[in-house]
Each structure stands twice: as structure tokens, then as C-alpha cells.
Scaffold this motif. Structure first.
Motif, PDB file in Angstrom:
ATOM      1  N   PRO A 181     -79.011  20.318  48.659  1.00 35.53           N
ATOM      2  CA  PRO A 181     -78.495  21.603  49.174  1.00 35.53           C
ATOM      3  C   PRO A 181     -77.212  22.059  48.469  1.00 35.53           C
ATOM      4  O   PRO A 181     -77.037  23.247  48.214  1.00 35.53           O
ATOM      5  N   SER A 182     -76.329  21.107  48.128  1.00 31.53           N
ATOM      6  CA  SER A 182     -75.076  21.484  47.471  1.00 31.53           C
ATOM      7  C   SER A 182     -75.333  22.085  46.091  1.00 31.53           C
ATOM      8  O   SER A 182     -74.651  23.031  45.671  1.00 31.53           O
ATOM      9  N   HIS A 185     -77.048  25.584  46.597  1.00 29.33           N
ATOM     10  CA  HIS A 185     -76.039  26.543  47.068  1.00 29.33           C
ATOM     11  C   HIS A 185     -75.116  26.956  45.926  1.00 29.33           C
ATOM     12  O   HIS A 185     -74.806  28.148  45.766  1.00 29.33           O
ATOM     13  N   LYS A 188     -76.871  29.334  43.416  1.00 28.26           N
ATOM     14  CA  LYS A 188     -77.023  30.663  44.006  1.00 28.26           C
ATOM     15  C   LYS A 188     -75.682  31.393  44.082  1.00 28.26           C
ATOM     16  O   LYS A 188     -75.581  32.593  43.787  1.00 28.26           O
ATOM     17  N   GLU A 189     -74.637  30.644  44.447  1.00 29.15           N
ATOM     18  CA  GLU A 189     -73.308  31.232  44.619  1.00 29.15           C
ATOM     19  C   GLU A 189     -72.743  31.764  43.297  1.00 29.15           C
ATOM     20  O   GLU A 189     -72.230  32.881  43.236  1.00 29.15           O
TER      21      GLU A 189
END
Length: 457
Positions: A181-182, A185, A188-189
Motif C-alpha cells: 500500500p505504501s 500510494h 499515485k501521490e
């Protein structure tokens, strides 16, 4: 937009109260920079107001130590410089980040283990083209996406805080790391917040590739019959049509887990299973017996069932080819290299990890069992196939790729077939490492990053 390659010098001490950038007067005139005026200095995602001061008869860019520290720069760094008059923005870069699987900080001369030599080579390529590169792992990702703890090289490897990059190259080697997930994320960020270009952002699986390429009419000639394996009826159908059938894990690599099924003359079946020492062989009187024996594997992992091909051979060993295609300085697909991979003794796959050996295409074809007619324009056929397939992947799969390893086969009639597409091609699969020069594949990675970030000219 015009850019110039410059050397960044760091002054011995911060002698100004405000942030100042000293730039040679020739560069000032060339880029129409406003003397003694405030500009926004941009380096990757990092931005800072600063004042530009011309240096008579000077060259390069001089910055204060505090500024260099905040940018993660060392003296002597080679960068490119651009000025956007409309926004009064002075841009240094491009900033390239490479996301790698792991680091070994306890080994200062080899912080990335076996791929440290490649990382150093990429650093040299960036320096020669005027770009900045750093490397980081998923463990270095924090709560802030604007800055990253990573590694760079300037006479030695050092760790520092760097800004989010203009271009991010995903070199993660496992799906487990990529799907954290990190990591998801972060990618995407930086894409949405800083407009970072992320390429080779995902792994491909075999079913996804073949289903996508089936949509392109001009690519169907390269595709052996291939499906996501589902049941005994599918196995029976494929084995009745083809004397040899392969079962391949859809997320496999390095030849792991591949099963070759051969229909014998008495309608019994022979299975070859890959293992470290070669191939384990097992015979079955009936196809149903075979299916029962392998069904456990099929439940544990998803497999692709694929038509077997009668591959060209060298000394009775099957040969396939790895084509490396990459985006270039114009953002177009280009063939960087094709090498032949000859299977080792007791193996039916050609991966180097399974005892395969590399050869030039010319040498492999000359030693092969192909007829003179089948050899005709074989290199040209493979080049066209690789570029067509890369264009098909780009057209049909919604992800950004800057390089692809495309595994091709040539049958005994000289026809070119696709075996699989790898979105994380090993740098050691294409040419041997050479400490004295930068390989074309590494140079082209930097060129594409320059294209993505606008530092082309």
C-alpha cells in the motif's frame, strides 16, 4: 524549451542573507534570465524563491551550501538548466529516481548488492547527459511524498534527503513489494501532486499480455494459441491439437514452474518439469492421469496454457531471443538489442538462471539447424515483431512503459513468435557489464527520462 548542461559549484560558505544563485553571464544571456531579480528555483518537486546574480566571464551555476544541502546536491554535479519566463521559474534537472527492491547500508561500496554496478553505470550516464539520479527502496518511503530518503553517488555512495523526482523508474523485482500500500500510494501521490512521470509502473502477466495483443489484428501472426488454464477439457483440447503444450505460471519468471507436455506416438504423455538441476521427466499412460498429477499445482497458482513450438536449435539445444525495446529521446519505441539465448544441457528453457548461455543473433543463426530460406532477413523480422508488440502493449494495456524485454521464438521454418513480455527486464540479460563504458540500454533510459521531463535540447 532550450536547456544547457552546466556544472553546479557549491560556495565555501553562505555569504548572503537571502538565497542567491550565481550564473555565468553567457548562460544568463542565452536563457534571457533577469539579473538581480527573484525567480522560483525548481529542482524536482522542490521549489524555493531565489535571486539570480550574473557572474562576468563565469560559467556554470554556483549555489550556497545550505541550498545544496536542501536539494541533496554535491559540488560538481552535472545538470541541465531551463528558464520559463512566463512563470519566472528557473529549473534545474531532470531529477530521476529509481525505486529498487532493497538496500544494504552496512556495505558502503555495494549498497544495492548485485545491482550496485548498474546503479553506478546509470549515475555515470546521468552525469554525461546532465541529469541527477538517486535510488531508494520501499523502506525509505515516509509520510511525506515531497521528500525521499535515498542514495546517490559523488565519488562515493551517500544517503541524503531528496525531492520527489520529475521521473520515477520502477525497478522493483517482486509483485509483493510493488503491491505494498505504501508503494502504490506513493506512486499515485507523486503522479497527481507533482506530475511525476512514472514508467514501468507495473508487472505484466502472461494472460494479460496475450489477451491484450489478440485485440490487434496485425499482431495475431506472432501469437501461439494461448489461454488462461481452467480445466481438464481445455488441456484435452490443446493436447489434441498440438503435439507439445506448455503450462506456464502467469506470474512466473526465470523459467520457474514451467511444465512441458509432449504427446507420444502411442498416445501416452510425457511431462518435463523445470528444476534447478535441469528437467524432471515423468510419463503418464493417459492424459487424465497427467491432469490428476498436476492439478495440485494448478490450484496453487494460475497457469497459462500455450501451444508448443518447434524452436530452432543450436547443437540440439532450443534457442530463443530476448529483444530489449526502449523509448528514446523523441519518446518513440526503438530496438536497443537482441540476443540469442541457448538452453543449457538437460534444460528446455533458455533462461541464464537455468544454465542458458548468451550468443549474438548472427552467431546463433549461423550455427542453427535452420535452412538458408528460413534464415532470410531473420534479424529484420524479429526487429519488426518486437517494435510491433511494444506498440501493441502500449495501445492495449493502460500503464506507462519505457522499456520492455520481449522474448521471441523462431520456429524451424523461420517464423517469429512471441513467448512473453517482461516489464522489468534484467540489465544483465542483454549485454555483459563493462566497467569502461556506458551501455546503450542505460544511456537510452536517461534519454527517455529527459524526454518525459522536457530536457530534450
Amino acid at each position: 524549451m532550450q536547456s544547457s548542461k552546466v556544472t553546479v559549484q557549491v560556495l565555501g560558505s553562505s555569504i548572503q542573507d537571502d538565497l542567491v544563485i550565481w550564473i555565468g553571464d553567457k548562460l544568463m544571456k542565452q536563457h534571457k534570465l533577469p539579473a538581480h531579480q527573484p525567480v522560483t528555483l525548481k529542482f524536482g518537486a522542490w521549489k524555493q524563491q531565489a535571486r539570480v546574480v550574473p557572474v562576468p566571464k563565469g560559467d556554470g551555476v554556483r549555489i550556497q551550501p545550505d541550498l545544496a544541502r536542501r536539494m541533496g546536491l554535491k559540488a560538481g554535479t552535472q545538470l541541465r538548466i531551463q528558464y520559463k519566463a512566463t512563470s519566472h521559474t528557473l529549473i534545474l534537472g531532470p531529477v530521476i529516481a529509481v525505486l529498487v527492491s532493497r538496500s544494504y547500508p552496512q556495505f558502503q561500496d555495494r549498497p544495492f548488492g548485485a545491482i550496485t554496478a548498474f546503479c553506478k553505470e546509470l549515475t555515470d550516464a546521468c552525469r554525461s547527459q546532465g541529469a541527477f539520479v538517486y535510488f531508494f527502496t520501499p523502506n525509505e518511503l515516509g509520510s511525506q511524498s515531497s521528500t525521499i530518503q535515498g542514495w546517490s553517488y559523488a565519488d562515493h555512495w551517500f544517503k541524503a534527503e531528496f525531492p520527489a523526482p520529475d521521473v520515477l523508474h520502477n525497478r522493483l523485482t517482486t509483485r509483493k513489494l510493488e503491491n505494498k500500500p505504501s508503494v502504490q500510494h506513493f506512486m499515485k501521490e507523486v503522479k497527481t501532486r507533482y506530475r511525476t512521470s512514472v514508467f514501468n509502473e507495473k508487472f505484466l502477466n502472461k494472460t494479460e499480455v496475450f489477451q491484450a495483443l489478440q485485440q490487434e489484428q496485425n499482431l495475431q501472426r506472432y501469437l501461439p494459441e494461448s489461454y488462461l488454464f481452467k480445466n481438464y477439457a481445455m488441456l484435452k483440447s490443446m493436447c489434441s491439437k498440438h503435439p507439445v503444450v506448455f503450462l506456464k505460471p502467469i506470474r512466473g519468471s526465470l523459467g520457474k514452474g514451467i511444465i512441458r507436455i509432449t504427446r507420444m506416438s502411442d498416445n501416452s504423455y510425457q511431462c518435463h518439469f523445470t528444476n534447478v538441476n535441469g528437467a524432471r521427466k515423468q510419463n503418464f499412460p493417459k492424459l487424465l492421469n497427467l491432469f490428476t498429477a498436476i492439478s495440485g499445482k494448478m490450484k496453487a497458482n494460475r497457469y497459462q496454457i500455450q501451444q508448443g513450438l518447434q524452436l530452432m536449435e543450436v547443437a540440439k539445444r532450443p534457442v530463443d531471443f530476448r529483444a530489449l525495446v526502449q523509448k528514446n529521446l523523441e519518446g518513440q519505441w526503438e530496438l536497443t538489442s537482441i540476443v540469442a539465448r541457448i538452453a543449457g544441457n538437460q534444460h528446455f528453457v533458455s533462461n541464464l538462471a537455468r544454465g542458458g548461455t548468451l550468443s549474438s543473433v548472427k552467431e546463433a543463426v549461423a550455427k542453427s539447424n535452420l535452412s538458408a530460406q528460413a534464415r532470410n532477413d531473420l534479424s529484420g523480422k524479429m526487429k519488426r515483431a518486437a517494435l510491433d508488440i511494444a506498440a501493441g502493449i502500449e495501445s492495449q494495456i493502460p500503464a506507462h512503459f519505457g522499456e520492455l524485454g520481449i522474448d521471441l521464438a523462431v520456429d524451424s521454418y523461420g517464423r517469429v513468435w512471441l513467448l512473453e513480455v517482461n516489464s522489468k527486464p534484467s540489465k544483465n540479460d542483454n549485454t555483459q557489464m563493462d566497467d569502461t563504458k556506458i551501455r546503450p540500454s542505460v544511456r537510452r533510459m536517461v534519454q527517455y527520462a529527459r524526454f518525459l521531463s522536457g530536457f530534450v535540447r
